[in-house]
Write an enzyme that holds these catalytic residues in place. Structure first.
Site, PDB file in Angstrom:
ATOM      1  N   GLY A 200       6.496   5.823   4.765  1.00 46.58           N
ATOM      2  CA  GLY A 200       7.507   5.221   3.909  1.00 46.58           C
ATOM      3  C   GLY A 200       6.975   4.401   2.742  1.00 46.58           C
ATOM      4  O   GLY A 200       7.729   4.112   1.811  1.00 46.58           O
ATOM      5  N   ASP A 201       5.716   3.998   2.788  1.00 45.59           N
ATOM      6  CA  ASP A 201       5.144   3.231   1.661  1.00 45.59           C
ATOM      7  C   ASP A 201       3.681   3.648   1.525  1.00 45.59           C
ATOM      8  O   ASP A 201       2.769   2.827   1.560  1.00 45.59           O
ATOM      9  CB  ASP A 201       5.270   1.724   1.944  1.00 45.59           C
ATOM     10  CG  ASP A 201       4.978   0.863   0.714  1.00 45.59           C
ATOM     11  OD1 ASP A 201       4.645   1.421  -0.351  1.00 45.59           O
ATOM     12  OD2 ASP A 201       5.082  -0.375   0.824  1.00 45.59           O
ATOM     13  N   LEU A 202       3.506   4.967   1.383  1.00 41.79           N
ATOM     14  CA  LEU A 202       2.159   5.529   1.509  1.00 41.79           C
ATOM     15  C   LEU A 202       1.454   5.598   0.161  1.00 41.79           C
ATOM     16  O   LEU A 202       1.352   6.641  -0.463  1.00 41.79           O
ATOM     17  CB  LEU A 202       2.250   6.922   2.156  1.00 41.79           C
ATOM     18  CG  LEU A 202       0.949   7.473   2.732  1.00 41.79           C
ATOM     19  CD1 LEU A 202       0.322   6.521   3.728  1.00 41.79           C
ATOM     20  CD2 LEU A 202       1.187   8.825   3.372  1.00 41.79           C
TER      21      LEU A 202
END
Ligand code: ADP
Length: 292
Positions: A200-202
């Site tokens: 999700g926040d890669l």
């Protein structure tokens, strides 16, 4: 901001709350951390821990981060630090997990990561969303279930951030209207794939190297969503090693035309950046809205 002895006592208290006994601290370092939090490395007789904390009032932030880490960790696919505790005590909110001791990267590092991320993305669910809400940076993410990935992406991701940007005067009404017109077109432009478990926040700042020389991931904003959005996200700040993409696409091919869709998915992190850091990212948003 605390004086550092107060911060030290705060961390001691965190360790005591979490371990259930007075910690035997052997080494203590304040670390630079992210944009909102402070962090420390604490080596004790009971283990080596990474503690991050802040004095803010969003005390659900670390709870949702802990749950997101656990959600990824329980799949057993990637190295994710084990959470030892989170909570609030006088002086701030905290999250305590294992410290990742970085070792030198193994030669097959990116191939291994591509293969493991493809496996993570094969972890699926009957709907998009998650059983709890979380945050991306300091911004809330609503994860209410939705059977459609595109509808989830538009309603729970894009429109929330664009709406906030409009409300705070960071984008004009004209740009917002243009954005809404693009949203109507998105069902024809994006493939509605099955839900995939996402970090999700890669971005590269959240990709670390563990003691085994392989990838360890931190700071997730997990949900079940469109995996193309996650791969697009990795390209945001120059991308990562070609061996990663090659392995991922072989292990879990994406539908034809993906490169053309990347800017559409990246409207989400771009709006997030507009909301967190202001105007600089607006030019990229404007360019994408003009193009599609
Ligand atoms: P924030 O949520 O404040 O952005 P992050 O969780 O992204 O903080 O952590 C900031 C940095 O701290 C990361 O980029 C990484 O370098 C380091 N870090 C995060 N978690 C750990 C950990 N468990 N062990 C060691 N270093 C870590």
């Amino acid at each position: 901001m605390f004086q550092s002895t107060d911060q030290y006592h705060f961390i001691e208290g965190v360790l005591e709350d979490t371990l259930g006994q007075r910690p035997d601290v052997r080494e203590f370092h304040f670390l630079y951390c992210g944009n909102f939090n402070l962090a420390a490395k604490v080596a004790t007789a009971q283990g080596i821990f990474f503690v991050k904390w802040n004095e803010g009032d969003q005390d659900r932030m670390f709870e949702s981060e802990a749950k997101s880490l656990n959600r990824l960790r329980e799949t057993g696919i990637l190295t994710i630090p084990q959470v030892h505790g989170y909570g609030k005590r006088s002086g701030g909110n905290y999250l305590m997990m294992d410290f990742i001791e970085s070792g030198p990267a193994q030669p097959g590092y990116w191939v291994d990561f591509g293969e493991k991320l493809a496996r993570l993305h094969r972890v699926t669910n009957d709907r998009h969303g998650l059983e709890f809400n979380n945050y991306i940076g300091a911004l809330p993410q609503n994860n209410d279930w939705n059977p459609s990935g595109i509808s989830f992406f538009v309603e729970n991701r894009l429109k929330v951030q664009a709406g906030q940007a409009l409300l705070e005067g960071k984008i004009t009404g004209k740009l917002h209207d243009q954005f809404l017109r693009l949203c109507e077109k998105l069902p024809g432009l994006l493939p509605d794939e099955q839900p995939a478990l996402l970090h999700g926040d890669l971005w590269s700042g959240n990709v670390m190297t563990g003691a085994d020389g392989l990838v360890a991931l931190v700071d997730p904003a997990t949900y079940f969503g469109l995996r193309e959005a996650e791969i697009a996200f990795t390209t945001m700040f120059g991308g990562i090693d070609p061996a990663f993409y090659q392995t991922y696409y072989e292990a879990f091919p994406v539908a034809p035309g993906f490169q053309e869709r990347i800017p559409l998915y990246n409207l989400y992190p771009l709006f997030v950046h507009v909301n967190l850091f202001g105007g600089g990212y607006l030019t990229a948003v404007e360019r994408i809205l003009r193009r599609y």
